[in-house]
Enzyme design. Sequence first.
Site, PDB file in Angstrom:
ATOM      1  N   CYS A  27       0.868  -1.258  -0.058  1.00  0.00           N
ATOM      2  CA  CYS A  27       0.010   0.045   0.117  1.00  0.00           C
ATOM      3  C   CYS A  27       0.882   1.150  -0.187  1.00  0.00           C
ATOM      4  O   CYS A  27       1.623   1.414   0.701  1.00  0.00           O
ATOM      5  CB  CYS A  27      -0.798   0.079   1.194  1.00  0.00           C
ATOM      6  SG  CYS A  27      -2.076   1.544   1.399  1.00  0.00           S
ATOM      7  N   TYR A  59      -7.416   4.616  -9.462  1.00  0.00           N
ATOM      8  CA  TYR A  59      -7.178   3.649  -8.380  1.00  0.00           C
ATOM      9  C   TYR A  59      -8.216   2.569  -8.432  1.00  0.00           C
ATOM     10  O   TYR A  59      -7.638   1.520  -8.178  1.00  0.00           O
ATOM     11  CB  TYR A  59      -7.386   4.626  -7.030  1.00  0.00           C
ATOM     12  CG  TYR A  59      -7.427   3.768  -5.711  1.00  0.00           C
ATOM     13  CD1 TYR A  59      -6.080   3.324  -5.264  1.00  0.00           C
ATOM     14  CD2 TYR A  59      -8.452   3.325  -5.111  1.00  0.00           C
ATOM     15  CE1 TYR A  59      -5.939   2.432  -4.196  1.00  0.00           C
ATOM     16  CE2 TYR A  59      -8.259   2.684  -3.743  1.00  0.00           C
ATOM     17  CZ  TYR A  59      -7.028   2.207  -3.420  1.00  0.00           C
ATOM     18  OH  TYR A  59      -6.841   1.373  -2.282  1.00  0.00           O
ATOM     19  N   GLU A  71       1.083  -0.166  -7.017  1.00  0.00           N
ATOM     20  CA  GLU A  71       1.116   1.019  -6.259  1.00  0.00           C
ATOM     21  C   GLU A  71       2.391   1.381  -5.686  1.00  0.00           C
ATOM     22  O   GLU A  71       3.190   0.592  -5.163  1.00  0.00           O
ATOM     23  CB  GLU A  71       0.206   0.704  -4.931  1.00  0.00           C
ATOM     24  CG  GLU A  71      -1.081   0.770  -5.184  1.00  0.00           C
ATOM     25  CD  GLU A  71      -1.825   0.979  -3.816  1.00  0.00           C
ATOM     26  OE1 GLU A  71      -1.518   1.233  -2.557  1.00  0.00           O
ATOM     27  OE2 GLU A  71      -3.110   0.369  -3.904  1.00  0.00           O
ATOM     28  N   ASP A 106      -2.975  -7.179   2.321  1.00  0.00           N
ATOM     29  CA  ASP A 106      -3.170  -6.638   1.061  1.00  0.00           C
ATOM     30  C   ASP A 106      -2.670  -7.619  -0.025  1.00  0.00           C
ATOM     31  O   ASP A 106      -1.410  -7.970  -0.066  1.00  0.00           O
ATOM     32  CB  ASP A 106      -2.337  -5.096   0.965  1.00  0.00           C
ATOM     33  CG  ASP A 106      -2.777  -4.122   1.915  1.00  0.00           C
ATOM     34  OD1 ASP A 106      -4.062  -4.209   2.164  1.00  0.00           O
ATOM     35  OD2 ASP A 106      -2.150  -3.519   2.448  1.00  0.00           O
ATOM     36  N   TYR A 111       0.141  -4.768  -5.190  1.00  0.00           N
ATOM     37  CA  TYR A 111       0.860  -4.694  -3.700  1.00  0.00           C
ATOM     38  C   TYR A 111       2.410  -5.151  -4.105  1.00  0.00           C
ATOM     39  O   TYR A 111       3.016  -5.621  -2.909  1.00  0.00           O
ATOM     40  CB  TYR A 111       0.280  -5.507  -2.917  1.00  0.00           C
ATOM     41  CG  TYR A 111      -1.085  -4.730  -2.545  1.00  0.00           C
ATOM     42  CD1 TYR A 111      -1.361  -3.299  -2.087  1.00  0.00           C
ATOM     43  CD2 TYR A 111      -2.425  -5.288  -2.756  1.00  0.00           C
ATOM     44  CE1 TYR A 111      -2.472  -2.697  -2.002  1.00  0.00           C
ATOM     45  CE2 TYR A 111      -3.667  -4.609  -2.410  1.00  0.00           C
ATOM     46  CZ  TYR A 111      -3.577  -3.340  -1.995  1.00  0.00           C
ATOM     47  OH  TYR A 111      -4.772  -2.661  -1.812  1.00  0.00           O
ATOM     48  N   CYS A 174      -2.137   1.637   7.385  1.00  0.00           N
ATOM     49  CA  CYS A 174      -0.984   1.305   7.066  1.00  0.00           C
ATOM     50  C   CYS A 174      -0.317  -0.086   7.425  1.00  0.00           C
ATOM     51  O   CYS A 174      -0.348  -0.358   8.874  1.00  0.00           O
ATOM     52  CB  CYS A 174       0.330   2.423   7.789  1.00  0.00           C
ATOM     53  SG  CYS A 174       1.970   1.818   7.108  1.00  0.00           S
ATOM     54  N   CYS A 183      19.325  -4.996   6.751  1.00  0.00           N
ATOM     55  CA  CYS A 183      19.799  -4.669   5.519  1.00  0.00           C
ATOM     56  C   CYS A 183      21.325  -4.419   5.539  1.00  0.00           C
ATOM     57  O   CYS A 183      21.602  -3.443   6.264  1.00  0.00           O
ATOM     58  CB  CYS A 183      19.343  -3.788   4.557  1.00  0.00           C
ATOM     59  SG  CYS A 183      19.664  -3.833   2.714  1.00  0.00           S
TER      60      CYS A 183
END
Length: 192
Positions: A27, A59, A71, A106, A111, A174, A183
Site C-alpha cells: 500500500c 485507483y 502502487e 493486502d 501490492y 498502514c 539490510c
Amino acid sequence: MDHFVNHHPLHGPFPQGLEQIVLGMGCFWGAERRFWRLGEGVFVTAVGYAGGATENPSYEQVCSGRTGHAEVVLVAFDPALISCETLLRTFWESHDPTQGDRQGNDIGTQYRSVIFCSSDEQLRLAEASRRAYGAALAAKGLGPITTQIAPAPPFYYAEDYHQQYLAKNPDGYCGLGGTGVACPTGLGAEPA
C-alpha cells in the site's frame, strides 16, 4: 499541487542535480511516509501507479488487478545529501519482499514489490542490494526475494487525496511491516 508535508512541488521538472527512483512495497500510503520521513535530501515524494499497461489509470482500475500496475512511490532526491543506498535500505527493511503479489493482508498485483530505476547506476545498486539482502534473509530462514527490478516505466500520479495520505489522516491505515532483518551496509560496494 505541492507536497502536504514539505511544500515542494509534486510534479517536475525537479531542480537540476536531483535523481528519481520509483519504489513499490505494498500500500503506497505507508510506503510514501517512510521516504518523506527521511528528511534532508528527499526533495519530494508522490504516490502513483507504474509497471502496467493502462495509461493514466484510476485507483479503482488499479485495484481491479487488470492494469498490471503496482502502487508505487516516486522519490526525487539529492544524491549529494542522501544516497540511493539509504533509500534502498529503507525500502528493503520496510516491507517483506518475499511475498510476491501481496503485503500482509493486502493481496493483489498492485501490492507487489518493485524497484524502478532511472539510471544504470541505480539498476546496479538495486541488483547488488537485492543480492545482499537476499543473503541476509536466507540466513534467517526466509524465502527468496520476489522484487521486480527494472528501468523506470511511465509513472502516473495517483489521485490528489492519496498524496501524503497519512499526513492528512494520521490515524489512516498502514499495513506495512518489515521482516525484522537488517539490510547489510555497503550495499553497492560490489564492483560493476
